[in-house]
Design an enzyme around this catalytic site. Structure first.
Site, short mmCIF file in Angstrom:
data_model
loop_
_atom_site.label_atom_id
_atom_site.label_comp_id
_atom_site.label_asym_id
_atom_site.label_seq_id
_atom_site.Cartn_x
_atom_site.Cartn_y
_atom_site.Cartn_z
N ASP A 67 0.83 -1.21 0.00
CA ASP A 67 0.00 0.00 0.00
C ASP A 67 0.86 1.25 0.00
O ASP A 67 2.08 1.20 0.18
CB ASP A 67 -0.96 -0.02 1.20
CG ASP A 67 -0.30 -0.44 2.50
OD1 ASP A 67 0.94 -0.44 2.57
OD2 ASP A 67 -1.02 -0.77 3.46
N ASN A 110 -7.07 -4.07 14.87
CA ASN A 110 -8.47 -4.36 14.53
C ASN A 110 -8.58 -5.48 13.49
O ASN A 110 -9.66 -5.70 12.93
CB ASN A 110 -9.18 -3.09 14.03
CG ASN A 110 -8.59 -2.57 12.72
OD1 ASN A 110 -7.66 -3.15 12.19
ND2 ASN A 110 -9.15 -1.50 12.21
N HIS A 117 -6.96 -5.62 10.59
CA HIS A 117 -6.77 -5.25 9.18
C HIS A 117 -5.48 -5.83 8.62
O HIS A 117 -4.53 -6.11 9.36
CB HIS A 117 -6.87 -3.73 8.97
CG HIS A 117 -5.71 -2.92 9.44
ND1 HIS A 117 -5.83 -1.61 9.84
CD2 HIS A 117 -4.38 -3.21 9.55
CE1 HIS A 117 -4.64 -1.13 10.16
NE2 HIS A 117 -3.76 -2.09 10.01
N GLU A 163 -9.61 -2.44 5.88
CA GLU A 163 -10.17 -2.30 7.23
C GLU A 163 -11.37 -3.24 7.39
O GLU A 163 -11.90 -3.75 6.40
CB GLU A 163 -10.61 -0.84 7.45
CG GLU A 163 -9.49 0.18 7.38
CD GLU A 163 -8.57 0.19 8.61
OE1 GLU A 163 -8.74 -0.65 9.51
OE2 GLU A 163 -7.67 1.04 8.64
P1 PGA Z 1 2.57 -2.38 12.71
O1 PGA Z 1 1.32 -2.23 11.75
O2 PGA Z 1 3.50 -3.36 12.05
O3 PGA Z 1 3.18 -1.00 12.77
O4 PGA Z 1 2.06 -2.88 14.01
C1 PGA Z 1 0.72 -3.38 11.26
C2 PGA Z 1 -0.52 -2.99 10.50
O5 PGA Z 1 -1.22 -2.05 10.91
O6 PGA Z 1 -0.80 -3.64 9.49
#
Ligand code: PGA
Length: 240
Positions: free
Chosen positions: A68, A135, A137, A142
């Site tokens: 992304d 959450n 995702h 999301e």
């Molecule tokens: P993080 O993010 O590796 O910074 O915990 C993971 C995500 O939100 O996909």
């Protein structure tokens, strides 16, 4: 099928993730690696760079695709995911610039999504590295995102913008939209490596593994994938 590997902590998670990636790259030097941003894969990326420097493991014929990118943020902005990947991985490896792909902003965003889908279809991902949001995702998919979606534009949730505000001068500077691979693209990868560390991810990974698949927990889509390795540390595994 999900293969769960429980490890002690972040460092051990990164060691094991590195072993998986190194095996892929050495057995197939022209592999296509699906890469992720965020704090989770940084330890893996450090190990890849160290190994490249010490042992000469070459990435000269590897290709990469990222999950992304923010929209309305120049590629050379220090908080773009392009810059993140340069800083944390690409500057330390020998991947030719033309072999590196991230979704990109552009005037016609539908066309940008279509073009990225074509790149993904043509290259075919050998292994996709994933983190997970608290959450559930994956990438910027999301909760509620249909599993059938391919690359698309998302409006970032206010909570996600708040989470990321620490990297910007103020919340007003945090982009409001992003472009992301969809779950359907991620599911096309031959193998998936899901990395999960820290207590903040415990509920998300428990819902991903223990509950039936549901778009409310985007990562639960992985239950239907034939080859997923989940490396989860003790703190994140406490509800498993
Ligand atoms: P993080 O993010 O590796 O910074 O915990 C993971 C995500 O939100 O996909």
């Amino acid at each position: 099928m999900l293969k769960i590997i429980k490890v002690k902590d972040y460092e051990e998670m990164s060691d094991q993730a590195f072993d998986v990636i190194k095996k892929v790259v050495t057995s197939r030097p022209d592999s296509v690696l699906g890469l992720a941003t965020g704090s989770t894969p940084i330890g893996l990326y450090k190990r890849m760079i160290e190994d490249h420097e010490k042992n000469g493991t070459s990435y000269a014929t590897v290709k990469t695709v990222n999950l992304d990118e923010y929209l309305d943020l120049p590629q050379d902005h220090p908080e773009s995911y392009y810059s993140f990947m340069q800083q944390n991985l690409f500057s330390g490896l020998d991947i030719p610039k033309d072999n590196i792909h991230l979704p990109e902003d552009g005037e016609d965003r539908d066309e940008q999504c279509r073009k990225y889908n074509v790149i993904l279809d043509q290259l075919g991902i050998d292994i996709q590295v994933l983190g997970i949001g608290s959450n559930g995702h994956i990438a910027f998919n999301e909760p509620g995102t249909p599993f059938s979606m391919t690359t698309h534009v998302v409006d970032l949730k206010e909570s996600t913008r708040q989470d990321n505000a620490r990297f910007f001068d103020s919340i007003d500077d945090v982009p409001k939209q992003a472009i992301t691979m969809g779950i359907a693209n991620i599911m096309q990868a031959k193998q998936i490596l899901l990395l999960v560390s820290s207590e903040g991810k415990a509920e998300a990974i428990a819902a991903t593994i223990n509950e039936p698949e549901t778009p409310d927990v985007p990562a639960s889509a992985l239950q239907s994938h034939p080859n997923v390795v989940v490396i989860v540390d003790e703190a994140a595994a406490k509800l498993l």
